[in-house]
Design an enzyme around this catalytic site. Structure first.
Site, PDB file in Angstrom:
ATOM      1  CB  THR A 215      -0.836  -0.013   1.301  1.00 54.38           C
ATOM      2  OG1 THR A 215      -1.648  -1.174   1.314  1.00 54.38           O
ATOM      3  CG2 THR A 215      -1.722   1.214   1.438  1.00 54.38           C
TER       4      THR A 215
ATOM      5  CG  LEU B 277     -13.610  -3.180   1.247  1.00 49.42           C
ATOM      6  CD1 LEU B 277     -14.553  -2.333   2.083  1.00 49.42           C
ATOM      7  CD2 LEU B 277     -13.056  -2.364   0.089  1.00 49.42           C
ATOM      8  N   GLY B 278      -9.179  -4.297   2.313  1.00 49.81           N
ATOM      9  CA  GLY B 278      -8.166  -4.396   3.347  1.00 49.81           C
ATOM     10  C   GLY B 278      -8.356  -3.284   4.361  1.00 49.81           C
ATOM     11  CG  ASP B 279      -4.884  -1.923   6.459  1.00 52.34           C
ATOM     12  OD1 ASP B 279      -4.707  -2.353   5.303  1.00 52.34           O
ATOM     13  OD2 ASP B 279      -3.978  -1.386   7.113  1.00 52.34           O
TER      14      ASP B 279
ATOM     15  CB  THR C 152       2.178  -0.991   4.415  1.00 51.68           C
ATOM     16  OG1 THR C 152       3.391  -1.268   5.135  1.00 51.68           O
ATOM     17  CG2 THR C 152       2.110   0.501   4.129  1.00 51.68           C
ATOM     18  N   GLY C 153       0.926  -3.778   4.571  1.00 54.26           N
ATOM     19  CA  GLY C 153       1.100  -5.214   4.788  1.00 54.26           C
ATOM     20  C   GLY C 153      -0.226  -5.929   4.900  1.00 54.26           C
TER      21      GLY C 153
ATOM     22  N   GLY D 187      -3.456  -6.263   5.829  1.00 53.00           N
ATOM     23  CA  GLY D 187      -4.489  -5.373   6.336  1.00 53.00           C
ATOM     24  C   GLY D 187      -5.479  -6.038   7.261  1.00 53.00           C
TER      25      GLY D 187
END
Length: 307
Positions: A165, A194-196, A216-217, A219
């Site tokens: 991200t 959806l991620g974070d 990042t990473g 999520g």
């Protein structure tokens, strides 16, 4: 003044730093920097040239937050537009809502005249085509995309495992803090995942009274712990920025089951301190730092483990 952005922020970091140096607001400078990353086809996890999902489409997520007002704008699973960060900014400024997703986000983006782009590039579609040919039976290929995808999602290998991200955290000369995040998400993800990043408080949070944080990473880990908001709340409780991120790592260590992988925590305080902590990173990790002088510099993050 200070800017912290992760390694994907290479093209955007100088843009944001120059704007901050000229007296531009943190919110404007963050949006401009993130747009620079979204336009960079060399970044496979953000914007143009991002990795597609399981059905070969690029879905983009982004969020931006004004630390003075605590207003946010967020979009998720946005298809067909070049700059989700600017669509998110428009949500913040033009709507009474904080988040739009899917078809609603695309409708709004078209309504405001946002730049259109499918963001697909041949070299990012080639790994997806190889996966399609290798992993799906002839019967599944004939019926695609009307097939069950859940097990294929579990088996998919992200061509760029870090699941990146771009995150931008900035403190301007007036003491205002802003945060922005943008991502194409996990390669070969289940459609609609959806991620974070678009989840305010999970992937990013900014409060000019205390500080800001972004992740990042993986999520999913940040969502389960509300990692970004937690970091800011820990600073509000009186912890130093170091103590706050250490406490977030302890929160992460409590996770059982689900996706537990690498996650990097980025934070700035209202007084201009910063810390970047790469959790479960298998190798040295780097980010861009600008502290009001010169050009942004490549800086090694601290590392920690949550497992």
């Amino acid at each position: 003044m200070i800017l912290v952005t992760n390694n994907e922020g290479t093209k955007g970091a100088p843009i944001t730093a120059q704007l901050l140096a000229r007296g531009t607001s943190a919110l404007d400078a963050v949006e401009a920097g993130v747009r620079g990353v979204e336009s960079d086809p060399g970044v496979r996890t953000v914007g143009k040239g991002g990795w597609p999902n399981l059905i070969g489409e690029i879905e983009l997520d982004a969020a931006i937050m004004d630390g003075d007002t605590l207003r946010t704008g967020s979009v998720g699973a946005l298809k067909g537009f070049a700059h989700p960060i600017s669509v998110a900014r428009a949500v913040l400024e033009r709507l009474p809502h904080e988040m739009l997703v899917g078809e609603g986000a695309a409708r709004f983006a078209a309504e405001i005249g946002a730049e259109q782009d499918d963001n697909l590039l041949p070299d990012t579609m080639d790994p997806w085509k190889a996966w399609f040919s290798r992993e799906l039976s002839p019967e599944e290929q004939d019926a695609f995309p009307g097939i069950a995808l859940a097990e294929h999602c579990r088996a998919a290998i992200d061509p760029e495992k870090p699941m990146g991200t771009t995150v931008f955290l900035a403190l301007d000369g007036r003491g205002s803090i802003a945060g922005g995040v943008s991502t194409a998400g996990w390669a070969f993800k289940y459609p609609g995942r959806l991620g974070d990043s678009p989840v305010i408080g999970a992937g990013m949070y900014a409060d000019s009274a205390y500080g800001a944080a972004a992740c990042t990473g993986a999520g999913e880990m940040a969502i389960r712990t509300s990692a970004a908001r937690s970091a800011v709340l820990y600073m509000k409780m009186g912890m130093t920025i170091r103590e706050a991120l250490d406490e977030v790592v302890r929160d992460l260590a409590r996770l059982k089951g689900g996706l537990v992988d690498r996650i990097t925590l980025h934070a700035v305080s209202r007084t201009g301190e910063h810390r970047v902590l790469a959790v479960n990173a298998p190798k040295p990790w780097f980010y861009w730092l600008w502290d009001g002088e010169g050009a942004p510099r490549w800086t090694e993050a601290e590392r920690a483990a949550s497992r």
